[in-house]
Structures are given as structure tokens and as C-alpha cells.
Scaffold this motif. Structure first.
Motif, PDB file in Angstrom:
ATOM      1  N   ALA A  19      44.813  50.786  35.422  1.00  0.00           N
ATOM      2  CA  ALA A  19      44.120  51.476  34.342  1.00  0.00           C
ATOM      3  C   ALA A  19      42.660  51.738  34.698  1.00  0.00           C
ATOM      4  O   ALA A  19      42.126  52.829  34.430  1.00  0.00           O
ATOM      5  CB  ALA A  19      44.215  50.652  33.059  1.00  0.00           C
ATOM      6  N   ALA A  20      42.019  50.757  35.319  1.00  0.00           N
ATOM      7  CA  ALA A  20      40.626  50.952  35.725  1.00  0.00           C
ATOM      8  C   ALA A  20      40.507  52.057  36.768  1.00  0.00           C
ATOM      9  O   ALA A  20      39.589  52.887  36.717  1.00  0.00           O
ATOM     10  CB  ALA A  20      40.063  49.640  36.280  1.00  0.00           C
ATOM     11  N   GLY A  21      41.452  52.094  37.705  1.00  0.00           N
ATOM     12  CA  GLY A  21      41.432  53.145  38.712  1.00  0.00           C
ATOM     13  C   GLY A  21      41.623  54.520  38.117  1.00  0.00           C
ATOM     14  O   GLY A  21      40.962  55.491  38.507  1.00  0.00           O
ATOM     15  N   LEU A  22      42.515  54.635  37.151  1.00  0.00           N
ATOM     16  CA  LEU A  22      42.741  55.913  36.479  1.00  0.00           C
ATOM     17  C   LEU A  22      41.508  56.324  35.681  1.00  0.00           C
ATOM     18  O   LEU A  22      41.108  57.496  35.681  1.00  0.00           O
ATOM     19  CB  LEU A  22      43.960  55.816  35.564  1.00  0.00           C
ATOM     20  CG  LEU A  22      45.312  55.716  36.267  1.00  0.00           C
ATOM     21  CD1 LEU A  22      46.404  55.330  35.285  1.00  0.00           C
ATOM     22  CD2 LEU A  22      45.657  57.024  36.963  1.00  0.00           C
ATOM     23  N   ALA A  23      40.882  55.356  35.008  1.00  0.00           N
ATOM     24  CA  ALA A  23      39.655  55.662  34.269  1.00  0.00           C
ATOM     25  C   ALA A  23      38.572  56.159  35.210  1.00  0.00           C
ATOM     26  O   ALA A  23      37.775  57.043  34.855  1.00  0.00           O
ATOM     27  CB  ALA A  23      39.186  54.419  33.511  1.00  0.00           C
ATOM     28  N   GLY A  24      38.543  55.614  36.419  1.00  0.00           N
ATOM     29  CA  GLY A  24      37.553  56.038  37.400  1.00  0.00           C
ATOM     30  C   GLY A  24      37.724  57.477  37.862  1.00  0.00           C
ATOM     31  O   GLY A  24      36.777  58.081  38.368  1.00  0.00           O
ATOM     32  N   THR A  25      38.909  58.032  37.687  1.00  0.00           N
ATOM     33  CA  THR A  25      39.130  59.443  38.040  1.00  0.00           C
ATOM     34  C   THR A  25      38.719  60.383  36.914  1.00  0.00           C
ATOM     35  O   THR A  25      38.800  61.598  37.062  1.00  0.00           O
ATOM     36  CB  THR A  25      40.616  59.702  38.360  1.00  0.00           C
ATOM     37  OG1 THR A  25      41.399  59.596  37.154  1.00  0.00           O
ATOM     38  CG2 THR A  25      41.137  58.726  39.403  1.00  0.00           C
ATOM     39  N   GLY A  26      38.330  59.822  35.774  1.00  0.00           N
ATOM     40  CA  GLY A  26      37.971  60.630  34.627  1.00  0.00           C
ATOM     41  C   GLY A  26      39.077  60.799  33.613  1.00  0.00           C
ATOM     42  O   GLY A  26      38.890  61.468  32.590  1.00  0.00           O
ATOM     43  N   ILE A 226      50.175  33.016  49.469  1.00  0.00           N
ATOM     44  CA  ILE A 226      50.104  34.195  50.344  1.00  0.00           C
ATOM     45  C   ILE A 226      49.892  35.480  49.544  1.00  0.00           C
ATOM     46  O   ILE A 226      49.877  36.571  50.099  1.00  0.00           O
ATOM     47  CB  ILE A 226      51.392  34.331  51.184  1.00  0.00           C
ATOM     48  CG1 ILE A 226      52.619  34.507  50.275  1.00  0.00           C
ATOM     49  CG2 ILE A 226      51.563  33.141  52.111  1.00  0.00           C
ATOM     50  CD1 ILE A 226      53.889  34.862  51.032  1.00  0.00           C
ATOM     51  N   ALA A 227      49.730  35.333  48.236  1.00  0.00           N
ATOM     52  CA  ALA A 227      49.627  36.511  47.379  1.00  0.00           C
ATOM     53  C   ALA A 227      48.306  37.241  47.580  1.00  0.00           C
ATOM     54  O   ALA A 227      47.257  36.638  47.821  1.00  0.00           O
ATOM     55  CB  ALA A 227      49.781  36.106  45.916  1.00  0.00           C
ATOM     56  N   ALA A 228      48.373  38.557  47.451  1.00  0.00           N
ATOM     57  CA  ALA A 228      47.184  39.390  47.524  1.00  0.00           C
ATOM     58  C   ALA A 228      46.569  39.542  46.138  1.00  0.00           C
ATOM     59  O   ALA A 228      47.153  39.144  45.127  1.00  0.00           O
ATOM     60  CB  ALA A 228      47.542  40.762  48.093  1.00  0.00           C
ATOM     61  N   GLY A 229      45.393  40.147  46.084  1.00  0.00           N
ATOM     62  CA  GLY A 229      44.710  40.359  44.816  1.00  0.00           C
ATOM     63  C   GLY A 229      45.236  41.566  44.077  1.00  0.00           C
ATOM     64  O   GLY A 229      46.034  42.353  44.598  1.00  0.00           O
ATOM     65  N   THR A 230      44.758  41.724  42.845  1.00  0.00           N
ATOM     66  CA  THR A 230      45.260  42.800  42.005  1.00  0.00           C
ATOM     67  C   THR A 230      44.914  44.184  42.546  1.00  0.00           C
ATOM     68  O   THR A 230      45.661  45.131  42.334  1.00  0.00           O
ATOM     69  CB  THR A 230      44.724  42.654  40.573  1.00  0.00           C
ATOM     70  OG1 THR A 230      43.296  42.563  40.609  1.00  0.00           O
ATOM     71  CG2 THR A 230      45.283  41.404  39.918  1.00  0.00           C
ATOM     72  N   ALA A 231      43.793  44.298  43.238  1.00  0.00           N
ATOM     73  CA  ALA A 231      43.425  45.611  43.786  1.00  0.00           C
ATOM     74  C   ALA A 231      44.463  46.067  44.801  1.00  0.00           C
ATOM     75  O   ALA A 231      44.826  47.252  44.847  1.00  0.00           O
ATOM     76  CB  ALA A 231      42.042  45.556  44.430  1.00  0.00           C
ATOM     77  N   THR A 232      44.967  45.136  45.620  1.00  0.00           N
ATOM     78  CA  THR A 232      46.016  45.477  46.583  1.00  0.00           C
ATOM     79  C   THR A 232      47.288  45.889  45.868  1.00  0.00           C
ATOM     80  O   THR A 232      47.941  46.880  46.223  1.00  0.00           O
ATOM     81  CB  THR A 232      46.296  44.277  47.501  1.00  0.00           C
ATOM     82  OG1 THR A 232      45.103  43.962  48.232  1.00  0.00           O
ATOM     83  CG2 THR A 232      47.419  44.582  48.479  1.00  0.00           C
ATOM     84  N   THR A 236      49.235  51.214  45.634  1.00  0.00           N
ATOM     85  CA  THR A 236      50.306  52.208  45.783  1.00  0.00           C
ATOM     86  C   THR A 236      50.676  52.872  44.455  1.00  0.00           C
ATOM     87  O   THR A 236      50.804  54.098  44.406  1.00  0.00           O
ATOM     88  CB  THR A 236      51.535  51.572  46.453  1.00  0.00           C
ATOM     89  OG1 THR A 236      51.176  51.147  47.781  1.00  0.00           O
ATOM     90  CG2 THR A 236      52.677  52.580  46.559  1.00  0.00           C
ATOM     91  N   PRO A 237      50.824  52.126  43.342  1.00  0.00           N
ATOM     92  CA  PRO A 237      51.090  52.820  42.075  1.00  0.00           C
ATOM     93  C   PRO A 237      49.981  53.797  41.698  1.00  0.00           C
ATOM     94  O   PRO A 237      50.262  54.913  41.228  1.00  0.00           O
ATOM     95  CB  PRO A 237      51.203  51.677  41.060  1.00  0.00           C
ATOM     96  CG  PRO A 237      51.604  50.490  41.874  1.00  0.00           C
ATOM     97  CD  PRO A 237      50.920  50.657  43.185  1.00  0.00           C
ATOM     98  N   LEU A 238      48.726  53.410  41.894  1.00  0.00           N
ATOM     99  CA  LEU A 238      47.607  54.285  41.554  1.00  0.00           C
ATOM    100  C   LEU A 238      47.597  55.514  42.449  1.00  0.00           C
ATOM    101  O   LEU A 238      47.350  56.639  41.989  1.00  0.00           O
ATOM    102  CB  LEU A 238      46.290  53.513  41.686  1.00  0.00           C
ATOM    103  CG  LEU A 238      45.011  54.264  41.341  1.00  0.00           C
ATOM    104  CD1 LEU A 238      45.032  54.764  39.903  1.00  0.00           C
ATOM    105  CD2 LEU A 238      43.799  53.359  41.573  1.00  0.00           C
ATOM    106  N   TRP A 239      47.893  55.327  43.702  1.00  0.00           N
ATOM    107  CA  TRP A 239      47.977  56.446  44.650  1.00  0.00           C
ATOM    108  C   TRP A 239      49.077  57.422  44.234  1.00  0.00           C
ATOM    109  O   TRP A 239      48.875  58.642  44.245  1.00  0.00           O
ATOM    110  CB  TRP A 239      48.220  55.878  46.041  1.00  0.00           C
ATOM    111  CG  TRP A 239      48.497  56.852  47.123  1.00  0.00           C
ATOM    112  CD1 TRP A 239      47.602  57.649  47.781  1.00  0.00           C
ATOM    113  CD2 TRP A 239      49.783  57.117  47.726  1.00  0.00           C
ATOM    114  NE1 TRP A 239      48.228  58.396  48.747  1.00  0.00           N
ATOM    115  CE2 TRP A 239      49.569  58.084  48.732  1.00  0.00           C
ATOM    116  CE3 TRP A 239      51.063  56.624  47.515  1.00  0.00           C
ATOM    117  CZ2 TRP A 239      50.622  58.566  49.516  1.00  0.00           C
ATOM    118  CZ3 TRP A 239      52.093  57.099  48.295  1.00  0.00           C
ATOM    119  CH2 TRP A 239      51.869  58.065  49.281  1.00  0.00           C
ATOM    120  N   LEU A 240      50.229  56.893  43.858  1.00  0.00           N
ATOM    121  CA  LEU A 240      51.322  57.765  43.414  1.00  0.00           C
ATOM    122  C   LEU A 240      50.937  58.552  42.159  1.00  0.00           C
ATOM    123  O   LEU A 240      51.387  59.680  41.963  1.00  0.00           O
ATOM    124  CB  LEU A 240      52.581  56.943  43.132  1.00  0.00           C
ATOM    125  CG  LEU A 240      53.381  56.496  44.344  1.00  0.00           C
ATOM    126  CD1 LEU A 240      54.450  55.495  43.929  1.00  0.00           C
ATOM    127  CD2 LEU A 240      54.009  57.687  45.051  1.00  0.00           C
TER     128      LEU A 240
END
Length: 287
Positions: A19-26, A226-232, A236-240
Motif C-alpha cells: 500500500a505504501a508503494g502504491l501511494a508513492g506512485t500517486g 531466514i525470513a526477509a523483510g516486508t520490503a522484499t 514482486t506484487p507491487l511490481w506486478l
């Protein structure tokens, strides 16, 4: 006019990050989750991270199909151009909704089936992107959907120990996600609406494992090492949902931005169509 985007499971974890990434696109972003307090907290965090973010919240329990239908009606009037179905849960096997569904089944599969299908049935000339967050295609190969027991009435084949069985039930719903992507994408081919799935990876920072007990709790703790963070996980969903290079791409499943094959039992046309029909029956839609 900015795009309208919807993210389910947006009160924390990768949903909040998407959601934050989408908000960053406007884009104007609708945050959907069950807990009103956590939703408002996520909204505040995103607004702090993305100055000027245009956000609103929809406190909806995705385990309640009546609430999902009402959400679909409200969103359908506004025609979102991006919908990311991210919400998921691993619930105890005896956790049943008032409608009699296993909470994992309805939250992880029936809710996105109902929401995206209802939105898809509203025609539009504008391009739309539907993204369904799934799980590891490799790991899911060994847990095919039991099409004779979607709602775990019999509970066959869930394995040992008993504390691990809720995870197997969860894994089956993640295979349902992939099957739903293929079925919906085929029905929307040529319409301008694309449907794709994505595996976010093993991610820490969410509430997926809040009901874990016994061996499953130990397994979750080991995975956390071994888990990655939320940004990782959100990448891919944000890119799609946003990238120009996947414009028009549909009916695929992605891991680390690469299209991959899922298990044969998820692509078998007869199985895919049976799941579609049975899901329609369970949510009260025509096949």
C-alpha cells in the motif's frame, strides 16, 4: 485523476508495504483489513512515510462473505484500476465462521474469489490489474487441493503432527490462489484486465502465524531466522501492480519478478474448472 488501488490485508506486513508503494506512485489507496485500530495505525505510518499519501480505510472481515459482497459493491461503483489480494491467515482447524466455513478457506480463497470476480464482472474500457499473493510454487507441489473436501469436513491427508495440520490447510488455499488466477485470467482474456499471482517469499513482520501452536510454532520460528523483510515481500506484487514491462501480461505466476510454472495439479484444466464451479457454489454465484 490518480489511479484507485485496493490492498487487502493492509494493516501490517507486506500488505502495508504494498500500500505504501502504491501511494508513492500517486495512486489513491484503499486499505482493507479486519481490525479498525490496526488499519488506522497502518494509515498513519504510511502517511508519515509518504507525505501527501491519499489513503482511506475499509474495516472488513474477509472471513465474512456478506461483508466481502458489500465491499465489492462499494468498490465496484468506483472501479479500482489495481487490486492486490494479499490477506491470509493460518487458522486452527476447528475455527469456523458463522457461515460454517473454515476460516483459512474463506479468508485466503473464497474472499478473493468473490471480491475479484464481482469487480471483474463490471465492464470497463480502462486497463485493470489484479494481483493475488500466493506462496512458494515449489513447496506447494506436495499439497494438492483436495477438491472433494475444500472446507475440511473430512480433513484427509493433513499429515502429522496435528499441530502442523493448519499449515497444510493453509498451503492448499495457496494452491487455490494459483488455480483461481488461471481461471479468472482465462475468462478476462482480451478485456484489458490482467490477473497474475506472486510469491512474496518467506517474510517476517506480519501476523500470519499468530495462531501457531506446537510443531508449527517451532517451524515458524525457524523460518523466521531466514525470513526477509516486508520490503522484499512486497517487491514482486507491487511490481506486478505498477510496472510498465508487465502491461498486458496475464495468467502468470511470478517469483522474484520472474514468471514460473506452478505444480501440474494447479494447471490441470479439469481441476481448475472444478474449483471455479465449487467456489461459485460456496459463495452463491453462478458458475
Amino acid at each position: 485523476m490518480s489511479d484507485l488501488a485496493v490492498v487487502t490485508g493492509a494493516s501490517g506486513g507486506i500488505g502495508e508495504q504494498i500500500a505504501a508503494g502504491l501511494a508513492g506512485t500517486g495512486a489513491s489507496v484503499v486499505l482493507v483489513a479486519r481490525d479498525r485500530t490496526r488499519l488506522k495505525a497502518a494509515q498513519a505510518r504510511i502517511e508519515n512515510a509518504v507525505p501527501g499519501a491519499n489513503l482511506e480505510t475499509e474495516p472488513v472481515d474477509l472471513a465474512n462473505l456478506a461483508e466481502v459482497r458489500a465491499l465489492a459493491d462499494r468498490l465496484g461503483e468506483r472501479m479500482p484500476s489495481i487490486v492486490v489480494s494479499n490477506a491470509a491467515v493460518i487458522a486452527p482447524l476447528d475455527d469456523r465462521t458463522p457461515d460454517g466455513f473454515h476460516r483459512t478457506l474463506v479468508t485466503n480463497h473464497l474472499a478473493p474469489y468473490l471480491l475479484l470476480r464481482r469487480l471483474a464482472e463490471r465492464p470497463t474500457a480502462e486497463p485493470r490489474r489484479f494481483v493475488v499473493v500466493g506462496a512458494s510454487p515449489g513447496g506447494l507441489t506436495r499439497v494438492p487441493v483436495d477438491l472433494d473436501d475444500l472446507n475440511l469436513e473430512a480433513g484427509r491427508g493433513l499429515g502429522w503432527p496435528p499441530s502442523f495440520r493448519p499449515f497444510v490447510a493453509y498451503a492448499r488455499t495457496k494452491n487455490m490462489n494459483a488455480m483461481f488466477v488461471y481461471a479468472l485470467a482465462s475468462r478476462l482474456a482480451g478485456t484489458g484486465t490482467t490477473v497474475n499471482g506472486a510469491h512474496p517469499g518467506i517474510i517476517k513482520g506480519g501476523h500470519l502465524n499468530r495462531h501457531d501452536r506446537g510443531a508449527l510454532k517451532v517451524f515458524g520460528a525457524l523460518c523466521g531466522l531466514i525470513a526477509a523483510g516486508t520490503a522484499t515481500g512486497a517487491d514482486t506484487p507491487l511490481w506486478l501492480a505498477t510496472a510498465a514491462e508487465v502491461e498486458g501480461v496475464t495468467g502468470e505466476f511470478f517469483v522474484k519478478r520472474r514468471a514460473v510454472e506452478t505444480a501440474p495439479h494447479t494447471t490441470d484444466q479439469e481441476r481448475v474448472e472444478r474449483l471455479w464451479r465449487d467456489s461459485a457454489r460456496l459463495v452463491g454465484l453462478p458458475a
